[in-house]
Enzyme design. Sequence first.
Site, PDB file in Angstrom:
ATOM      1  N   HIS A 357      40.300  32.854  44.873  1.00 22.85           N
ATOM      2  CA  HIS A 357      41.516  33.348  44.431  1.00 22.85           C
ATOM      3  C   HIS A 357      41.811  34.704  45.043  1.00 22.85           C
ATOM      4  O   HIS A 357      42.784  35.260  45.003  1.00 22.85           O
ATOM      5  CB  HIS A 357      41.577  33.505  42.998  1.00 22.85           C
ATOM      6  N   LYS A 544      53.401  42.433  37.071  1.00 23.72           N
ATOM      7  CA  LYS A 544      52.285  42.085  37.530  1.00 23.72           C
ATOM      8  C   LYS A 544      50.736  43.130  37.481  1.00 23.72           C
ATOM      9  O   LYS A 544      51.271  44.318  37.203  1.00 23.72           O
ATOM     10  CB  LYS A 544      52.208  41.489  39.044  1.00 23.72           C
ATOM     11  N   ARG A 545      49.794  43.023  37.636  1.00 21.87           N
ATOM     12  CA  ARG A 545      48.651  44.122  37.376  1.00 21.87           C
ATOM     13  C   ARG A 545      49.414  45.116  38.573  1.00 21.87           C
ATOM     14  O   ARG A 545      49.710  44.780  39.622  1.00 21.87           O
ATOM     15  CB  ARG A 545      47.483  43.506  37.576  1.00 21.87           C
ATOM     16  N   LYS A 550      49.779  45.359  45.725  1.00 23.75           N
ATOM     17  CA  LYS A 550      51.014  44.541  45.232  1.00 23.75           C
ATOM     18  C   LYS A 550      52.088  45.531  45.386  1.00 23.75           C
ATOM     19  O   LYS A 550      53.339  45.308  45.259  1.00 23.75           O
ATOM     20  CB  LYS A 550      50.626  44.173  43.732  1.00 23.75           C
ATOM     21  N   THR A 652      51.951  33.790  40.959  1.00 18.99           N
ATOM     22  CA  THR A 652      52.517  32.793  40.139  1.00 18.99           C
ATOM     23  C   THR A 652      53.657  33.238  39.320  1.00 18.99           C
ATOM     24  O   THR A 652      54.792  32.561  39.134  1.00 18.99           O
ATOM     25  CB  THR A 652      51.266  32.356  39.231  1.00 18.99           C
ATOM     26  N   LYS A 656      57.422  31.642  38.495  1.00 20.95           N
ATOM     27  CA  LYS A 656      58.173  31.532  37.381  1.00 20.95           C
ATOM     28  C   LYS A 656      59.815  32.359  37.292  1.00 20.95           C
ATOM     29  O   LYS A 656      60.436  31.949  36.826  1.00 20.95           O
ATOM     30  CB  LYS A 656      57.582  32.603  36.193  1.00 20.95           C
TER      31      LYS A 656
HETATM   32  C1  26W Z   1      35.000  40.870  39.642  1.00 17.65           C
HETATM   33  C2  26W Z   1      36.174  41.305  39.524  1.00 17.65           C
HETATM   34  C3  26W Z   1      37.371  40.142  39.739  1.00 17.65           C
HETATM   35  C4  26W Z   1      38.075  39.818  38.587  1.00 17.65           C
HETATM   36  C5  26W Z   1      39.352  38.953  38.747  1.00 17.65           C
HETATM   37  C6  26W Z   1      37.622  39.830  40.793  1.00 17.65           C
HETATM   38  C7  26W Z   1      38.682  38.907  41.114  1.00 17.65           C
HETATM   39  C8  26W Z   1      39.306  38.397  40.228  1.00 17.65           C
HETATM   40  C9  26W Z   1      40.488  37.825  40.164  1.00 17.65           C
HETATM   41  C10 26W Z   1      40.309  36.514  41.152  1.00 17.65           C
HETATM   42  C11 26W Z   1      41.548  38.220  40.583  1.00 17.65           C
HETATM   43  C12 26W Z   1      42.917  37.422  40.538  1.00 17.65           C
HETATM   44  O1  26W Z   1      43.389  37.165  39.376  1.00 17.65           O
HETATM   45  N1  26W Z   1      43.427  36.753  41.741  1.00 17.65           N
HETATM   46  C13 26W Z   1      44.626  36.312  41.504  1.00 17.65           C
HETATM   47  O2  26W Z   1      44.530  35.093  41.448  1.00 17.65           O
HETATM   48  C14 26W Z   1      45.938  34.110  41.185  1.00 17.65           C
HETATM   49  C15 26W Z   1      45.725  32.750  40.704  1.00 17.65           C
HETATM   50  O3  26W Z   1      45.348  32.024  41.801  1.00 17.65           O
HETATM   51  C16 26W Z   1      46.810  34.313  42.512  1.00 17.65           C
HETATM   52  O4  26W Z   1      48.029  33.780  42.324  1.00 17.65           O
HETATM   53  C17 26W Z   1      46.779  35.796  42.816  1.00 17.65           C
HETATM   54  O5  26W Z   1      47.537  35.779  44.099  1.00 17.65           O
HETATM   55  C18 26W Z   1      45.585  36.475  43.017  1.00 17.65           C
HETATM   56  O6  26W Z   1      45.529  38.003  42.997  1.00 17.65           O
END
Ligand code: 26W
Length: 815
Positions: A357, A544-545, A550, A652, A656
Amino acid sequence: MITISKKKFKQYFESKMYSLYAQSIEGATNEQLLNVLCSVIKDIISKRWIGTRLGCEKEIYYFSIEFLMGRQLKSNLLNLDIEDTIRDGLKEMGIKLENLIEEECDPALGNGGLGRLAACFLDSMASLNISGHGYGLRYKYGLFEQKFVNGYQVEVPDNWLTQGSYIWETVRPNKATVVKFEGDVYLVNDNDRLKVIHKNYIPVMAMPYDIPIIGYKNDYINTLRLFKSEIVNRDFGPITANAKNHSGSYEDALKYKYYTEEISQVLYPNDSNYAGRLLRLKQEYFLVSAGIQDIIRKYKKNKLKIIDLSKNVAIHINDTHPTLCIPELMRILLDEEGLSWEEAWEITKNTISYTNHTIMAEAMEKWPVDMMKKLLPRIYMIIEEINRRYLNDLTDKYSDYERIKRMSIINENNISMANLSIVGSHSVNGVAYLHTEILKNEVLNDFYLDEPQKFNNKTNGIAHRRWLISCNEELSDYITELIGEEWEKDTNHLKKLEIYKENKEVLEKLAEIKLNNKKNFADFIKKEYEIDINPNSIYDVQIKRLHAYKRQLLNVLHILHLYHELLENPNFNMEPRTFIFGAKAAPGYYLAKCIIKLINSVANKINNDERIKNKIKVVFVENYGVSLAEKIIPATEVSEQISTTTKEASGTGNMKFMMNGAITIATLDGANVEIHEQVGDDNIVIFGLKAHQVLHYNKYGGYSALDLYNSNRYIKRVVDDLINGFIPNMDNEGRAIYDSLITYNDEYFVLRDLENYTEAQYKINKLYKNKEQWNKISLINIANSGIFSSDRTISDYARDIWFKGCEINGERNKL
Ligand code: 26W
C-alpha cells in the site's frame, strides 16, 4: 430472506427493553434504546450467521492490523433491507432512528486508507457471497481523539469501549487460543525426525470477539474476528505445558498480567511511519498466530487434508503488518503437522498473497534480528531458513551480488518484511495502476524481474453502499428514479446516467440535492463550531491524514495567495469559497503538527477579517474520521487530491467524492490517473509534475526551491508569511515549515507545483460560474464512478488471486 414485520419488531423491542434494563421504553436513554435495537437485530441475524458457515466454497481470510469499520447500524439495516420497517416501528414507539444512529460509537480501529479499505473489502466480500472473513485486533483504545487547543492538535485516548463491550460483538471463549512469546527452542531427534521443543515461553491467550459482516440483501453473513490479549485463565493442557513457570508471587502475577493485556491495548497511530517498537511486533505476531491457529483448527474440524490447504483456504496479508503469517504457517505445518520443508513451503506460498500500500521508505518495516530472535525464537529460525534457501536459489541464478543483497530477507541485522512478503506469497499486488508500475519498475524491480508472474495490479475501490446509498440518500434515491435500481448491486449501471447530461431538469435536480447536503453540513458546522459557512460558496474539501506528501501545505499556501489578492483588490474575481480540512497527524510527526497549527491560524485570521467579506472561509473540523467523512463528502463540490505524484499509492477518498458528484482537482498520482481515464480531460482538473519528472528529480536532483522563491514574487509572498508574523502566533511552527521548504529544499515539490495549482484552482473558479456545465461535469463523474466500487475490486482479487485455478467451467467450484 431475513426479514421481520413491524409488529414483531415492536414486540421484540419492548421485551428486550425489559430483559436488558428491566424498565419500559418511556424514560430510556438513547444509549439504552440503541443497545436494545442492536441486540434485537443481532437476534434476528444470529441463526443465519451460523448457517452461512456450513458447506461453503474456498474460505478467504483477510489479515489486517487495522479495520476502520465506522458505525454499523445504518449499513446493517440497509443490507438487511429492513430500514423502513425499523424506522416506522420505532416511530410508533416515539423513537427517532436518526438519533440512535448518531448515538452509535465509531470504532476507530485504524489510521486511514489501509484500515478503511479493509472495511470496504469485508462489505464487498459478504455482498458478493464470498466466504471472506477478517482477522484483526480488538484494541481497547483506537486511534486517539483529536482536540484543537489554541489551534494545536492534542491527543486524547479513545476510550471507545465505555460500556466494557461493543454492541455488535459476540465473545467466543470456547474458540480462544494460546500464543507463545519468548522462551527457548530446542531441536531434538525423535526417531530420525527433528522434533522442536519450545520451553519457558510466555503464553498469552487470544480471546476472539466476532462482529457480523452482513451482505447486501443476500442473506449472507461473514465474520470479522478481533482478538483481545489476556492472561491464560484456564488449563489449555499440553499446549501450555512448557510455559515459563511463574514464582506465583504477586509481582510476577501482575507483571504477567500487564505483559499479556498490553498487547491489544492500543492502536499505533502512525499512518506511514515504521516505529519499530517491540510492542508493535508483539501485536503483529499475536494477530498472526491467533488467526492462523484458528484457521487450522477450523480446517481440521472439516476433516480436510492439510496437504490440500491452499485449495480450500486463501490467506491475504494487508501490507507487511501481518507478514509473519508466512513463518507462522510454516511453523504449524512443520512442527505440528509434521510436513517436510518442501511440502510446507509449497502450501504456504500457494495459500498466502500480499498487497503493498505504500512506496514510502519510512513506512517499510525492518525488524531487528535480535528483537525477533528474542521474542520469537522459533519464528526467527524459520525466517533464517527461508532466507538461506532463497539466497541459494538466487546465487544459482544470478551473480550480481549487490542485487542478491538487496533481495535478501535478512540484511545488516534487519529483517525486511516486504522482501519476506514477496518471497512467501504467490501474488503481490499494488493498489492502483501507476503504483503497481512503480513497484514493478522501481521499488521492487529486482523481484519483478525474478518472478514477474507474481506481480499484478488491483486498483482500490470503495463500498458504494456506505459511501453513496447510505450517506447520500437523496442522491441515491434520485439515481434509482432516473435509471432503476440495478446500479445498487452492479455499479456499472451508473453509466446510464450519461443519457441525462444535457437534461437541464436533471442537472438542476442534482444541483438542488447537492445544495441540500451543503445546507445540512452548514447546520452541522454551525452547531458544532459556531461557524457560519455560506451554502452558496464552493465547498472545497481536503480530508485525509496529515502528511507532507499529501500536501495540505500546498492547499493552505494557495489560500494565503487568494487572501493577499483579495486584500490588494477586494473585487478580485473569485466565487466565494469555503475550504474545509479534516486531518489527524501521527503524535510524533512534528512537521505535520506544525501544518495543523498553520491551517488553524490562517483560518482564524481569515475568518475574522471583515475586509474580505466572507469571500473565503476556512474550516478545520476536529477529530476527522469515518462518520465525519459520511457528512462532508455528500456536501463536497471540489475534491482535493493534490499529493506529490508517485507518493499516494491510490487514495480512496478521491473515489468517494467522485461517486457523490464532486469535481476533482488532482495531480496524476495513484488512482487519480484512473479517474481521469474514466471521465476525460473536460471533467477533471489536472495539474502538477508528472511521475517521470518526480522520479527524475529524485534520481538526478536539479530542483531548487530557493531559486523558485527568489524568482517568483507570489511564491515569495506566501512563503514569507510563514516567518514574517503575517500569520499571528506561528513562531516555531512557521519557521519549521519555512525550513522544510527553503532550507531542506521542499522534498515534496510544493513550491514547484504552486503556480500550476493556482492556475488549476482558477480554472475551477471559472467552471463553477457556469452552473449547467458544472452540474454536467458532476453528473459525468457520478456516471463513470461505477468501476471504483470495491465490489469490482474484490471480484478482481477473487478471479486473479484467491480463486485462481479453481474454476470449474467458469464457475467457482463448490467444495
Ligand atoms: C508501520 C507504519 C505504517 C502504518 C500504516 C506503515 C504503512 C501504513 C499504511 C500502509 C499506510 C496506508 O494507509 N496507505 C494507504 O493505503 C490506501 C489503501 O490502499 C491507499 O489508498 C493510500 O494511497 C495509501 O497511502
